[in-house]
Scaffold this active site. Structure first.
Site, mmCIF file in Angstrom:
data_model
loop_
_atom_site.group_PDB
_atom_site.id
_atom_site.type_symbol
_atom_site.label_atom_id
_atom_site.label_comp_id
_atom_site.label_asym_id
_atom_site.label_seq_id
_atom_site.Cartn_x
_atom_site.Cartn_y
_atom_site.Cartn_z
ATOM 1 N N GLY A 2 -4.819 -4.938 -55.716
ATOM 2 C CA GLY A 2 -5.402 -6.245 -55.971
ATOM 3 C C GLY A 2 -5.957 -6.412 -57.367
ATOM 4 N N SER A 3 -6.733 -5.434 -57.851
ATOM 5 C CA SER A 3 -7.279 -5.534 -59.202
ATOM 6 C C SER A 3 -6.170 -5.531 -60.237
ATOM 7 C CB SER A 3 -8.248 -4.377 -59.475
ATOM 8 O OG SER A 3 -9.376 -4.452 -58.640
ATOM 9 N N SER A 51 -23.056 -3.851 -56.212
ATOM 10 C CA SER A 51 -23.060 -5.307 -56.048
ATOM 11 C C SER A 51 -24.285 -5.819 -55.290
ATOM 12 C CB SER A 51 -21.776 -5.769 -55.356
ATOM 13 O OG SER A 51 -20.666 -5.623 -56.212
ATOM 14 N N ASN A 92 -10.759 -11.639 -54.338
ATOM 15 C CA ASN A 92 -11.942 -10.776 -54.363
ATOM 16 C C ASN A 92 -13.225 -11.528 -54.019
ATOM 17 O OD1 ASN A 92 -12.405 -12.202 -56.801
ATOM 18 N ND2 ASN A 92 -13.488 -10.442 -57.668
ATOM 19 N N GLY A 97 -1.532 1.622 -61.257
ATOM 20 C CA GLY A 97 -1.848 0.999 -59.983
ATOM 21 C C GLY A 97 -1.211 -0.365 -59.852
ATOM 22 N N GLY A 122 -15.818 0.282 -65.962
ATOM 23 C CA GLY A 122 -15.624 -0.989 -65.275
ATOM 24 C C GLY A 122 -16.884 -1.781 -64.988
ATOM 25 N N TYR A 158 -16.468 1.956 -61.998
ATOM 26 C CA TYR A 158 -17.762 1.976 -62.689
ATOM 27 C C TYR A 158 -18.711 3.023 -62.116
ATOM 28 C CZ TYR A 158 -19.357 -0.658 -58.637
ATOM 29 O OH TYR A 158 -19.644 -1.041 -57.353
ATOM 30 N N ALA A 188 -11.258 0.750 -64.475
ATOM 31 C CA ALA A 188 -11.893 -0.289 -63.659
ATOM 32 C C ALA A 188 -12.991 0.285 -62.771
ATOM 33 C CB ALA A 188 -10.846 -1.012 -62.810
ATOM 34 N N LYS A 217 -7.917 -6.418 -51.090
ATOM 35 C CA LYS A 217 -7.790 -7.641 -51.898
ATOM 36 C C LYS A 217 -6.491 -8.411 -51.667
ATOM 37 C CE LYS A 217 -10.860 -6.161 -55.617
ATOM 38 N NZ LYS A 217 -11.042 -6.036 -57.080
#
Length: 286
Positions: free
Chosen positions: A133-134, A21, A91, A130, A248, A227, A225, A70
């Site tokens: 949060g995602s 990011s 997020n 899972g 992801g 990456y 999800a 999250k």
């Protein structure tokens, strides 16, 4: 000569050193001629409240929030965007004159990923691994678009709670089960798309997978999800079985672009961000 940035942004999580990011957001700032800086902030769960509180005195303009914060972060921010409230996870945070407002761009990021890969959820049965949060954002995207969903989590109560939230809005479209071998085998036999929203396969858990290769088959689509690494053990196993695999990274860049637009009120340079994210990921994997 370096100049002092006009505003600070960052990503908070634990672990967070793997994140691409900063590379993609700083590239976007540079492309748009914004004198901003985006940093990584490693914070254990017990430090989360203090980090969010520090946004005010440090004048941090915005944050992305990743695993494992999250859901928990909602306790420490002032207001929620309606979408984040509906999803129950955040997020993206904006510091609006000392008031912390939470958003969720994971929902939109996953929808864009489905669209790009020409996946119409209403035609499919999803197995979602899972309940963090995602998973909250992705489950809402799947059910909103008409997909049938089975949530599997090691803590059965969390899986059932998430599925129950979906069933309140989308009757009969979701169920929750404990993530174990028997439930996986039964669920995957009836599903055609798998989505991994757990950290199994990244960081210290790299090389691990929740799904035995014997449960994978060519007609599946497997979405992770994660990456980084680009191909998790799950994706490698699925590819060997002839399944379609999707990592992801695309979802990450879409949700990052949406965060950029929330923070700056400018259109995000998606292609610039994707190129920089791919380069950073290649560098990380060397």
């Amino acid at each position: 000569m370096q100049t002092i940035p006009d505003a600070l942004f960052g990503i908070i999580g634990y672990p967070v050193s793997h994140s691409v990011s900063p590379a993609m957001q700083n590239a976007a700032f540079k492309h748009c001629k914004l004198n901003y800086l985006y940093l990584t902030i490693a914070a254990k769960p017990e430090d989360l409240q203090n980090v969010i509180a520090s946004m005010r005195p440090l004048n941090i303009r915005g944050l992305n929030v990743t695993i494992p914060h999250k859901i928990e972060v909602i306790k420490y921010i002032d207001t929620l965007d309606p979408a984040a409230k509906k999803i129950g996870a955040v997020n993206t945070i904006v510091n609006e004159n000392g008031q912390m407002k939470g958003y969720n761009t994971d929902f939109g990021g996953f929808v864009r990923l489905l669209e790009h890969n020409r996946i119409a959820p209403a035609k499919h049965r999803f197995a979602l691994l899972g309940a963090g949060g995602s998973a909250h954002a992705i489950s809402l995207a799947i059910c909103t678009l008409g997909g049938h969903l089975t949530v599997l989590a090691r803590q059965e109560e969390k899986a059932k709670d998430l599925a129950a939230k979906m069933c309140l809005r989308f009757k009969g479209k979701a169920q929750g089960l404990e993530l174990n071998e028997a439930n996986l085998e039964e669920t995957l036999a009836e599903s055609d798309i798998i989505v991994n929203c757990t950290p199994i396969g990244m960081g210290n858990l790299a090389g691990q997978s929740l799904i035995s290769p014997r449960l994978l088959r060519p007609d599946l689509t497997v979405i992770d999800a994660i990456y980084n690494p680009c191909k998790t053990r799950l994706l490698e196993d699925a590819e060997k079985k002839g399944a379609k695999i999707i990592n992801g990274l695309e979802m990450l860049v879409w949700q990052g672009a949406m965060s950029f637009e929330i923070w700056t009120s400018q259109k995000a340079p998606f292609r610039v961000m994707m190129k920089e994210a791919e380069m950073a990921l290649d560098e990380n994997e060397k």
